[in-house]
Design a protein around this motif. Structure first.
Motif, PDB file in Angstrom:
ATOM      1  N   ALA A 200       0.822  -1.205   0.000  1.00 36.72           N
ATOM      2  CA  ALA A 200       0.000   0.000   0.000  1.00 36.72           C
ATOM      3  C   ALA A 200       0.859   1.259   0.000  1.00 36.72           C
ATOM      4  O   ALA A 200       0.543   2.246  -0.676  1.00 36.72           O
ATOM      5  N   ILE A 201       1.960   1.228   0.734  1.00 35.03           N
ATOM      6  CA  ILE A 201       2.864   2.386   0.783  1.00 35.03           C
ATOM      7  C   ILE A 201       3.468   2.661  -0.586  1.00 35.03           C
ATOM      8  O   ILE A 201       3.551   3.815  -1.027  1.00 35.03           O
ATOM      9  N   GLN A 202       3.877   1.620  -1.273  1.00 32.43           N
ATOM     10  CA  GLN A 202       4.452   1.798  -2.605  1.00 32.43           C
ATOM     11  C   GLN A 202       3.424   2.387  -3.562  1.00 32.43           C
ATOM     12  O   GLN A 202       3.728   3.286  -4.363  1.00 32.43           O
ATOM     13  N   ASN A 203       2.192   1.917  -3.471  1.00 29.74           N
ATOM     14  CA  ASN A 203       1.121   2.434  -4.321  1.00 29.74           C
ATOM     15  C   ASN A 203       0.791   3.875  -3.946  1.00 29.74           C
ATOM     16  O   ASN A 203       0.606   4.733  -4.826  1.00 29.74           O
ATOM     17  N   PHE A 204       0.721   4.169  -2.659  1.00 26.02           N
ATOM     18  CA  PHE A 204       0.462   5.521  -2.164  1.00 26.02           C
ATOM     19  C   PHE A 204       1.529   6.491  -2.669  1.00 26.02           C
ATOM     20  O   PHE A 204       1.232   7.603  -3.107  1.00 26.02           O
ATOM     21  N   THR A 205       2.772   6.033  -2.648  1.00 27.00           N
ATOM     22  CA  THR A 205       3.884   6.863  -3.105  1.00 27.00           C
ATOM     23  C   THR A 205       3.738   7.219  -4.581  1.00 27.00           C
ATOM     24  O   THR A 205       3.913   8.379  -4.980  1.00 27.00           O
ATOM     25  N   GLY A 206       3.423   6.217  -5.402  1.00 23.54           N
ATOM     26  CA  GLY A 206       3.275   6.468  -6.834  1.00 23.54           C
ATOM     27  C   GLY A 206       2.134   7.407  -7.154  1.00 23.54           C
ATOM     28  O   GLY A 206       2.255   8.295  -8.012  1.00 23.54           O
ATOM     29  N   GLY A 207       1.022   7.240  -6.465  1.00 23.79           N
ATOM     30  CA  GLY A 207      -0.118   8.124  -6.692  1.00 23.79           C
ATOM     31  C   GLY A 207       0.140   9.533  -6.201  1.00 23.79           C
ATOM     32  O   GLY A 207      -0.195  10.520  -6.877  1.00 23.79           O
TER      33      GLY A 207
END
Length: 288
Positions: A200-207
Motif C-alpha cells: 500500500a505504501i508503494q502504491n500511495f507513493t506512486g499516486g
C-alpha cells in the motif's frame, strides 16, 4: 566499502520482549553510520521530520541528514534513551534536534508532531515516513482484528495523516521519502499484515508523486531488504533472528548505515527529476 565487511549469519540467538525493540541489547550492535557517514552539504538549510527516528533506519537517516546540514525532528513512540542518542548525534553535527515522542496511531498526535516541527524550524522541507510495526504469524487465523488494524494504522494510516498535515508547511522543492519494503513485491507469508501495508505504501507513493508534481513536491520510497534493526529481535522468533539475512544473495542482513545514502539522494535537490520511484536496497534481491 567491502560488501562483506558486516556480520553474516548465524547471529547470536536473541529476542526482546517489547515492541518496538531497543538498540542496546542487540548483538551485534547495528551500524547507523556514527563513525562512517561523512556529509557534503547536500541538505544545508533544510528541516526534516523523520518518523521512527529513534533507532534503526530512522537513526541512520537522522545522522546522515544532520551531517548533510539539516535540522531534524525525531518522531518516536516511547524509546526515550534511543531517541536521546539519535538527538546527540544530530547535535554533534551542529544541527538542531527536536524530540517528539508519541503514538502515531493517534490521529491528533499526527497533527501535533507536524505542528511542533513547523513551529520549531519554521517549515518542513523533507518528510521521511519511516515508522512501522510488524509481527510474525504462521497463519492468518492467528492475526486478530486488533492486530491487523494496529499494523495498518501505524504503517499506512499514520503516513496518510502525517503527510496531509505536513503539506501545509511544505513548499516547492520539498521532498517526501516513504519507507516501503522488499515485501511490497515479494511478500513474506509470515508477515502478511506488514507486507500488505508495504504494498500500500508503494502504491500511495506512486499516486502521491503524480498528485503533487504540479506543486513541485517530489515523493519517492526506499524498499529495504532485511535490515538489522531492533524490530527484528523484538518481532521474530530466535531461530529466525539467528538466520536473518541469509536469504538474500549477499547472505547477510544490511546495516541501517547502508540505507542512508538513498534517503539523502532522494531528499536532495540533485534528485529534482526523481519522483514516484522506488529505490531498492536489498542485498542483491531484485524487486519486480
Amino acid at each position: 566499502m567491502n560488501t562483506n565487511a558486516y556480520p553474516k549469519p548465524p547471529l547470536p540467538e536473541q529476542q526482546q520482549d517489547r515492541t518496538p525493540g531497543l538498540t542496546e541489547p542487540m548483538n551485534p550492535k547495528p551500524d547507523h553510520g556514527e563513525k562512517s557517514y561523512k556529509g557534503s552539504g547536500r541538505l544545508v538549510g533544510k528541516a526534516a521530520l523523520i518518523t521512527g527516528a529513534d533507532s534503526g533506519i530512522g537513526r541512520a537517516v537522522a545522522i546522515a541528514y544532520a551531517r548533510e546540514g539539516a535540522d531534524v525532528a525525531i518522531s518516536y513512540l516511547n524509546e526515550h534513551d534511543d531517541a536521546k542518542e539519535t538527538a546527540r548525534w544530530v547535535e554533534e553535527a551542529g544541527r538542531k534536534a527536536l524530540l517528539l515522542p508519541g503514538d502515531i496511531t493517534d490521529r491528533q498526535h499526527c497533527k501535533d508532531l507536524v505542528a511542533k516541527t513547523a513551529e520549531a524550524f519554521g517549515r518542513i522541507d523533507v518528510l521521511v515516513n519511516n515508522a512501522a510495526y510488524q509481527m510474525t504469524y504462521d497463519s492468518l487465523e492467528e492475526i486478530s482484528d486488533d492486530e491487523w488494524d494496529k499494523t495498518y494504522s501505524t504503517n499506512i494510516g499514520a503516513m496518510f495523516r502525517i503527510t496531509k498535515a505536513a503539506l501545509a508547511h511544505m513548499k516547492e522543492g520539498g521532498a517526501i521519502v516513504n519507507t516501503t519494503s522488499v515485501n511490497a513485491d515479494n511478500p513474506n507469508p509470515g508477515l502478511i499484515a506488514y507486507a500488505s501495508t508495504k504494498g500500500a505504501i508503494q502504491n500511495f507513493t506512486g499516486g502521491l508523486a503524480q498528485l503533487l508534481a504540479e506543486r513541485g513536491i517530489r515523493v519517492n520510497c526506499v524498499a529495504p531488504g532485511p535490515i538489522w534493526t531492533p524490530l527484528i529481535p523484538s518481532t521474530m522468533p530466535p531461530e529466525k533472528v539467528k538466520n536473518f539475512g541469509s536469504q538474500v544473495p549477499m547472505k547477510r542482513a544490511g546495516q541501517p548505515a547502508e540505507l542512508a545514502a538513498a534517503y539523502v539522494m532522494l531528499a536532495s535537490d540533485e534528485a529534482s527529476y526523481i519522483s514516484g520511484a522506488t529505490v531498492a536496497v536489498t542485498g542483491g534481491k531484485p524487486i519486480i
